[in-house]
Write an enzyme that holds these catalytic residues in place. Structure first.
Site, PDB file in Angstrom:
ATOM      1  N   LYS A  19      34.455 -18.389  43.639  1.00 21.04           N
ATOM      2  CA  LYS A  19      34.211 -17.278  42.710  1.00 21.04           C
ATOM      3  C   LYS A  19      35.319 -16.237  42.838  1.00 21.04           C
ATOM      4  CE  LYS A  19      29.326 -18.283  42.679  1.00 21.04           C
ATOM      5  NZ  LYS A  19      27.999 -18.116  43.274  1.00 21.04           N
ATOM      6  N   GLN A  27      24.942 -13.897  46.963  1.00 18.68           N
ATOM      7  CA  GLN A  27      24.906 -15.356  47.099  1.00 18.68           C
ATOM      8  C   GLN A  27      23.596 -15.793  47.764  1.00 18.68           C
ATOM      9  OE1 GLN A  27      27.391 -17.503  45.873  1.00 18.68           O
ATOM     10  NE2 GLN A  27      25.865 -19.058  46.358  1.00 18.68           N
ATOM     11  N   ASP A  73      24.278 -12.674  37.522  1.00 21.05           N
ATOM     12  CA  ASP A  73      23.608 -13.963  37.684  1.00 21.05           C
ATOM     13  C   ASP A  73      22.437 -14.116  36.708  1.00 21.05           C
ATOM     14  OD1 ASP A  73      24.600 -15.866  39.396  1.00 21.05           O
ATOM     15  OD2 ASP A  73      23.802 -14.932  41.210  1.00 21.05           O
TER      16      ASP A  73
END
Ligand code: NDP
Length: 279
Positions: free
Chosen positions: A47, A91, A114
């Site tokens: 990422k 994460q 997200d």
């Protein structure tokens, strides 16, 4: 035929890069990693690399495994108020002593790249414009890239997680497919799969979907990332044999994974535009 997720992902990131070059203030993404889960470390590194490629300001925050929930909540609040940051990604999975749901609910919904915040998930459910979770969003792009019409097709989703199974089912329905959602308690999974024009496998079990479960001409999207004992990666689909039956199939690696990252870049740009009140 393979659907090349790397190629499509590169195309999308190249388009984003051109847009970002014209911006004075850069979109900023913060990626928070707690602990040293090796798979998570790889995802976070990828990422970060993508951010560099498209020209974003990126901040990686690596916290020790013993970080308390309160410390993490305080960090999220700081990032919520940070004008350089337009997207916050924590994460998953988090260590067991931290309540993931509480952490996600603390992220400013406007910075929830997200799309996991209950407000954004709820908006997806009721069909309002929202931030769409990256993996399901990427899957729709992968299917559309084949030129195959989703509308009217029978789609079978195997898996009902909040991050893949449920949102991809909603998105396929939004695109006018008829959806069957299967899970570990589904009876006669094979019967459902054999009726599918599109199968999305998000189970987490290597080579679970076999050739005898797939109708000729089916589009097969393999979301699974499973590390085998020999260190290699496998999807949830028995790729070599299912390839014979399918019209299109995503390989692992090189299918859904790269598209998830491209969609993260796209979501970050969308959050940036919303926050900076552009367009
Ligand atoms: P979860 O473990 O949260 O969900 C797995 C789902 O599979 C559950 O709904 C479960 O059913 C179902 N399932 C398990 N066993 C069976 C079975 N025998 N028959 C039918 N259904 C079954 O996983 P995630 O959704 O988070 O992830 C799925 C896979 O996708 C993993 O390999 C993960 O690593 C990968 N992944 C890949 C991403 C990418 O970018 N490529 C992003 C996110 C995930 P039940 O609900 O009944 O338990």
């Amino acid at each position: 035929m393979d659907i090349d997720g790397r190629k499509l992902s590169k195309k999308i990131k190249d388009q984003i890069k051109i847009k970002v070059e014209k911006l004075e203030k850069k979109p900023g993404l913060a990626v928070v990693l707690v602990g040293e889960n090796s798979a998570s470390q790889v995802y976070v590194r990828n990422k970060e690399r993508a951010c560099q490629k498209v020209g974003y300001y990126s901040r990686k925050i690596n916290l020790p495994v013993e970080t308390t929930q309160e410390e993490l909540l305080n960090l999220i609040e700081e990032l919520n108020n940070d004008e350089l940051i337009h997207g916050i990604l924590v994460q998953l999975p988090l260590p067991n002593h931290i309540d993931s749901e509480k952490i996600i609910l603390t992220i400013d919904p406007k910075k929830d790249v997200d799309g996991f915040h209950a407000l954004n998930m709820g908006n997806l459910l009721i069909g309002k414009k929202t931030i769409i979770p990256c993996t399901p969003k990427g899957i729709i792009e992968l299917i559309k890239s084949t030129g195959i019409e989703i509308s009217g097709k029978n789609a079978v989703v195997i898996g009902r997680s909040n991050i893949v199974g449920k949102p991809i089912s909603l998105l396929l329905m939004k695109n006018n497919a008829t959806i069957t959602i299967c899970h570990s308690k589904t009876l006669d999974l094979k019967k459902h799969c054999l009726n599918a024009d599109i199968i999305v496998a998000a189970i987490g079990k290597p080579n679970f979907v076999t050739e005898d479960m797939v109708k000729k001409g089916c589009v097969v999207i393999d979301v699974g990332i499973n590390r085998l004992d020999d260190g290699s990666l496998s999807g949830d689909v028995d790729y070599i044999n299912v390839k014979n039956n399918s019209s299109y199939i995503t390989p692992v690696p090189g299918g859904v994974g790269p598209m998830t990252i491209a969609m993260l870049m796209q979501n970050t740009l969308e959050c940036y535009k919303e926050i900076e009140k552009l367009e």
